[in-house]
Scaffold this active site. Structure first.
Site, PDB file in Angstrom:
ATOM      1  N   PHE A   1     106.250  13.363  39.753  1.00  0.00           N
ATOM      2  CA  PHE A   1     104.866  13.403  40.239  1.00  0.00           C
ATOM      3  C   PHE A   1     103.854  13.479  39.110  1.00  0.00           C
ATOM      4  CE2 PHE A   1     107.562  15.894  43.277  1.00  0.00           C
ATOM      5  CZ  PHE A   1     107.787  14.850  44.164  1.00  0.00           C
ATOM      6  N   ARG A   2     104.215  12.948  37.934  1.00  0.00           N
ATOM      7  CA  ARG A   2     103.319  12.926  36.777  1.00  0.00           C
ATOM      8  C   ARG A   2     102.936  14.321  36.285  1.00  0.00           C
ATOM      9  NH1 ARG A   2     103.916   7.920  34.648  1.00  0.00           N
ATOM     10  NH2 ARG A   2     103.833   6.366  36.305  1.00  0.00           N
ATOM     11  N   SER A   3     103.729  15.307  36.648  1.00  0.00           N
ATOM     12  CA  SER A   3     103.461  16.683  36.202  1.00  0.00           C
ATOM     13  C   SER A   3     104.244  16.941  34.918  1.00  0.00           C
ATOM     14  CB  SER A   3     103.861  17.683  37.285  1.00  0.00           C
ATOM     15  OG  SER A   3     103.560  19.014  36.876  1.00  0.00           O
ATOM     16  N   HIS A   4     103.867  16.222  33.859  1.00  0.00           N
ATOM     17  CA  HIS A   4     104.619  16.254  32.617  1.00  0.00           C
ATOM     18  C   HIS A   4     104.312  17.505  31.795  1.00  0.00           C
ATOM     19  CE1 HIS A   4     105.349  12.231  33.869  1.00  0.00           C
ATOM     20  NE2 HIS A   4     104.179  11.751  33.479  1.00  0.00           N
TER      21      HIS A   4
END
Length: 206
Positions: free
Chosen positions: A184-187
């Site tokens: 979810f692009r929660s890098h």
């Protein structure tokens, strides 16, 4: 995308990035990639324009990241004009989804180091290094083959010496960023900035 065998604690990162980078490089070697040591090298030429290309990492320690190339090539001329560079490693193969960014001043490696690495290269690669006027125009593939044949004949029956225009470069570790991909692009990102003999460390938003 996380590699569960190496959980880098982005909330409590180590004080120094070198060991973590070295570990990530070693783990990348286990991926099904032809060149896990491939990195994008970005430079700025004398005209002020940026350019990028892929080169291979050939050495890494607390002094910096090392690669070798023709010192008369476009990238080499850019480094002479502006001796700074950015490096980007990107691995997106399961189970790793990672990047390492390195930025810093660029210097030549010692001649003895370039000599030592040259001796590890395949003879065919040594011949190509002599034959190619890297980044310069050439008429066709046949002309390149003729140049290679001429060099092969020149050094027939003997070791191929290192060309005077070929050698190593070291990119200093002035800014080092480690990036871990997540769903979810929660890098996760952490950046190290050199402060004398120490490092300033900050976590960054994705």
């Amino acid at each position: 995308m996380n590699d569960t065998n190496n959980i880098f604690d982005f909330d409590h990162p180590p004080a120094d990035p070198v060991a973590a980078c070295a570990q990530w490089f070693e783990q990348a070697k286990k991926l099904p990639l032809a060149n896990p040591n491939a990195m994008t090298l970005s430079t700025v030429g004398a005209d002020g324009y940026p350019s990028s290309r892929i080169v291979l990492l050939r050495g890494f320690d607390d002094r910096g990241a090392v690669f070798y190339t023709n010192r008369e090539s476009r990238k080499a001329l850019a480094l002479e004009a502006h001796p700074r560079a950015a490096l980007l490693f990107h691995w997106d193969e399961h189970p790793i989804g990672r990047q390492i960014n390195i930025e810093g001043a660029v210097t030549h490696t010692r001649e003895a180091q370039s000599d030592a690495y040259w001796l590890t290269r395949r003879r065919e690669n040594q011949i190509s290094a002599w034959a190619s006027a890297q980044s310069q125009p050439i008429a066709n593939r046949a002309a390149m083959q003729q140049a290679q044949d001429a060099i092969e004949a020149k050094f027939a029956g003997q070791n191929v010496p290192r060309p005077p225009h070929w050698g190593g470069y070291r990119v200093a570790l002035e800014r080092v960023e480690l990036w871990q991909g997540n769903e979810f692009r929660s890098h996760d990102r952490v950046v190290y900035t050199r402060a004398g003999s120490n490092w300033n460390v900050q976590r960054l938003c994705p």
